[in-house]
Scaffold this motif. Structure first.
Motif, PDB file in Angstrom:
ATOM      1  N   THR A  96       0.826  -1.203   0.000  1.00 48.50           N
ATOM      2  CA  THR A  96       0.000   0.000   0.000  1.00 48.50           C
ATOM      3  C   THR A  96       0.863   1.256   0.000  1.00 48.50           C
ATOM      4  OG1 THR A  96      -1.686  -1.228   1.199  1.00 48.50           O
ATOM      5  CG2 THR A  96      -1.914   1.161   1.185  1.00 48.50           C
ATOM      6  N   ILE A  97       1.960   1.234   0.742  1.00 46.93           N
ATOM      7  CA  ILE A  97       2.886   2.372   0.733  1.00 46.93           C
ATOM      8  C   ILE A  97       3.468   2.557  -0.666  1.00 46.93           C
ATOM      9  CG2 ILE A  97       5.138   3.180   1.577  1.00 46.93           C
ATOM     10  CD1 ILE A  97       4.384   1.922   4.300  1.00 46.93           C
ATOM     11  N   GLY A  98       3.841   1.453  -1.311  1.00 46.81           N
ATOM     12  CA  GLY A  98       4.367   1.543  -2.680  1.00 46.81           C
ATOM     13  C   GLY A  98       3.359   2.160  -3.633  1.00 46.81           C
ATOM     14  N   TRP A  99       2.096   1.766  -3.498  1.00 48.92           N
ATOM     15  CA  TRP A  99       1.042   2.333  -4.338  1.00 48.92           C
ATOM     16  C   TRP A  99       0.888   3.826  -4.075  1.00 48.92           C
ATOM     17  CZ3 TRP A  99      -1.684   1.611  -8.517  1.00 48.92           C
ATOM     18  CH2 TRP A  99      -2.810   2.394  -8.730  1.00 48.92           C
ATOM     19  N   SER A 100       0.875   4.203  -2.810  1.00 53.78           N
ATOM     20  CA  SER A 100       0.695   5.615  -2.444  1.00 53.78           C
ATOM     21  C   SER A 100       1.883   6.458  -2.894  1.00 53.78           C
ATOM     22  CB  SER A 100       0.509   5.754  -0.935  1.00 53.78           C
ATOM     23  OG  SER A 100      -0.653   5.092  -0.527  1.00 53.78           O
ATOM     24  N   ARG A 101       3.081   5.925  -2.731  1.00 56.18           N
ATOM     25  CA  ARG A 101       4.280   6.678  -3.140  1.00 56.18           C
ATOM     26  C   ARG A 101       4.328   6.867  -4.652  1.00 56.18           C
ATOM     27  NH1 ARG A 101       8.678   7.908  -0.262  1.00 56.18           N
ATOM     28  NH2 ARG A 101      10.008   7.465  -2.049  1.00 56.18           N
ATOM     29  N   HIS A 102       3.942   5.851  -5.398  1.00 54.37           N
ATOM     30  CA  HIS A 102       4.040   5.968  -6.862  1.00 54.37           C
ATOM     31  C   HIS A 102       3.127   7.086  -7.378  1.00 54.37           C
ATOM     32  CE1 HIS A 102       0.304   4.355  -8.599  1.00 54.37           C
ATOM     33  NE2 HIS A 102       0.839   4.624  -9.770  1.00 54.37           N
ATOM     34  N   LYS A 103       2.006   7.321  -6.673  1.00 53.90           N
ATOM     35  CA  LYS A 103       1.069   8.359  -7.122  1.00 53.90           C
ATOM     36  C   LYS A 103       1.633   9.770  -6.935  1.00 53.90           C
ATOM     37  CE  LYS A 103      -2.451   7.200  -4.651  1.00 53.90           C
ATOM     38  NZ  LYS A 103      -3.807   7.155  -4.084  1.00 53.90           N
ATOM     39  N   ARG A 104       2.599   9.920  -6.060  1.00 51.66           N
ATOM     40  CA  ARG A 104       3.181  11.245  -5.797  1.00 51.66           C
ATOM     41  C   ARG A 104       4.175  11.683  -6.852  1.00 51.66           C
ATOM     42  NH1 ARG A 104       4.266  10.734   0.685  1.00 51.66           N
ATOM     43  NH2 ARG A 104       2.113  10.224   1.185  1.00 51.66           N
ATOM     44  N   PHE A 105       4.648  10.749  -7.643  1.00 54.05           N
ATOM     45  CA  PHE A 105       5.697  11.056  -8.611  1.00 54.05           C
ATOM     46  C   PHE A 105       5.120  11.257 -10.002  1.00 54.05           C
ATOM     47  CE2 PHE A 105       8.067   8.138  -5.604  1.00 54.05           C
ATOM     48  CZ  PHE A 105       8.610   9.172  -4.870  1.00 54.05           C
ATOM     49  N   MET A 106       5.778  12.116 -10.760  1.00 51.65           N
ATOM     50  CA  MET A 106       5.389  12.338 -12.147  1.00 51.65           C
ATOM     51  C   MET A 106       6.293  11.555 -13.106  1.00 51.65           C
ATOM     52  SD  MET A 106       2.751  14.171 -11.908  1.00 51.65           S
ATOM     53  CE  MET A 106       2.479  14.553 -13.612  1.00 51.65           C
ATOM     54  N   GLU A 107       7.553  11.348 -12.717  1.00 52.19           N
ATOM     55  CA  GLU A 107       8.508  10.672 -13.595  1.00 52.19           C
ATOM     56  C   GLU A 107       8.290   9.160 -13.546  1.00 52.19           C
ATOM     57  OE1 GLU A 107       9.961  12.215 -10.688  1.00 52.19           O
ATOM     58  OE2 GLU A 107       9.691  14.181 -11.584  1.00 52.19           O
ATOM     59  N   ALA A 108       8.325   8.557 -14.705  1.00 56.95           N
ATOM     60  CA  ALA A 108       8.086   7.112 -14.798  1.00 56.95           C
ATOM     61  C   ALA A 108       9.110   6.325 -13.999  1.00 56.95           C
ATOM     62  CB  ALA A 108       8.113   6.678 -16.258  1.00 56.95           C
ATOM     63  N   LYS A 109      10.367   6.753 -14.033  1.00 59.06           N
ATOM     64  CA  LYS A 109      11.424   6.026 -13.345  1.00 59.06           C
ATOM     65  C   LYS A 109      11.153   5.956 -11.837  1.00 59.06           C
ATOM     66  CE  LYS A 109      16.301   5.433 -13.723  1.00 59.06           C
ATOM     67  NZ  LYS A 109      17.294   5.523 -14.738  1.00 59.06           N
ATOM     68  N   ARG A 110      10.710   7.045 -11.264  1.00 63.67           N
ATOM     69  CA  ARG A 110      10.432   7.069  -9.825  1.00 63.67           C
ATOM     70  C   ARG A 110       9.183   6.250  -9.484  1.00 63.67           C
ATOM     71  NH1 ARG A 110      11.109  12.948  -7.398  1.00 63.67           N
ATOM     72  NH2 ARG A 110      11.402  11.757  -5.479  1.00 63.67           N
ATOM     73  N   LYS A 111       8.195   6.258 -10.388  1.00 64.40           N
ATOM     74  CA  LYS A 111       7.001   5.438 -10.183  1.00 64.40           C
ATOM     75  C   LYS A 111       7.374   3.955 -10.166  1.00 64.40           C
ATOM     76  CE  LYS A 111       3.371   8.336 -12.184  1.00 64.40           C
ATOM     77  NZ  LYS A 111       2.355   8.206 -11.144  1.00 64.40           N
ATOM     78  N   PHE A 112       8.128   3.531 -11.175  1.00 62.60           N
ATOM     79  CA  PHE A 112       8.552   2.130 -11.255  1.00 62.60           C
ATOM     80  C   PHE A 112       9.406   1.742 -10.052  1.00 62.60           C
ATOM     81  CE2 PHE A 112       7.974   2.424 -16.030  1.00 62.60           C
ATOM     82  CZ  PHE A 112       6.913   1.545 -16.066  1.00 62.60           C
TER      83      PHE A 112
END
Length: 163
Positions: free
Chosen positions: A122-138
């Motif tokens: 769940t933390i991974g899901w929440s953190r990925h939403k905060r980023f705009m760059e694909a690399k940081r999301k992945f």
């Protein structure tokens, strides 16, 4: 009064049947959750390594579906914990010191570690939403979903899976 004995027996058997259905659903859904977790982690790693764009059609949906399935598995597991004789009632009956290693795995370690794993997912899901760059999301999905996967794999009651 003979009817009351049979009705009590019927209610008891009905509870056992419902418990078996719930246990079976929890067991089979575990395979699906693990498959999607592997897929989500592999997708995140390949997306990170290849500098691919994070797409809504594929990457977002794989991660979201994995999150949803893992939460459904958690709910089924929590229900089983409280209604099964292997969960809370085993702790209540035997105490923490009275549990052997197999009982401790089912009553304590498996639920606790899997809750931690799903919190990490769940933390991974929440953190990925905060980023705009694909690399940081992945990267966020890969790290947190990967940690969740490792924790889940560490506390699966393997002897029950293959029997």
């Amino acid at each position: 009064m003979p009817g009351s004995f049979y009705s009590q027996k019927s209610v008891f058997l009905e509870k056992i049947y419902k418990m078996e259905i719930l246990q079976t659903a929890h067991s089979y859904l575990a395979y699906v959750v693990l498959a999607f977790l592997f897929l989500a982690v592999a997708n995140a790693i390949t997306g990170l390594m290849s500098n691919r764009m994070f797409t809504l059609e594929k990457d977002f949906r794989i991660s979201l579906f994995t999150l949803i399935l893992s939460h459904i598995q958690l709910v089924l597991g929590l229900i089983l914990f409280f209604v099964s004789s292997n969960g809370f009632s085993a702790i209540k009956t035997l105490g923490m010191g009275g549990l052997n290693s197999a009982a401790r795995l089912l009553a304590v370690e498996h639920p606790f570690i899997n809750i931690v794993a799903i919190v990490l997912i769940t933390i991974g899901w929440s953190r990925h939403k905060r980023f705009m760059e694909a690399k940081r999301k992945f990267k966020a999905i890969g790290i947190f979903y990967g940690l969740g996967l490792v924790l889940i794999l560490s506390r699966i009651p393997w002897n029950q899976w293959f029997n």
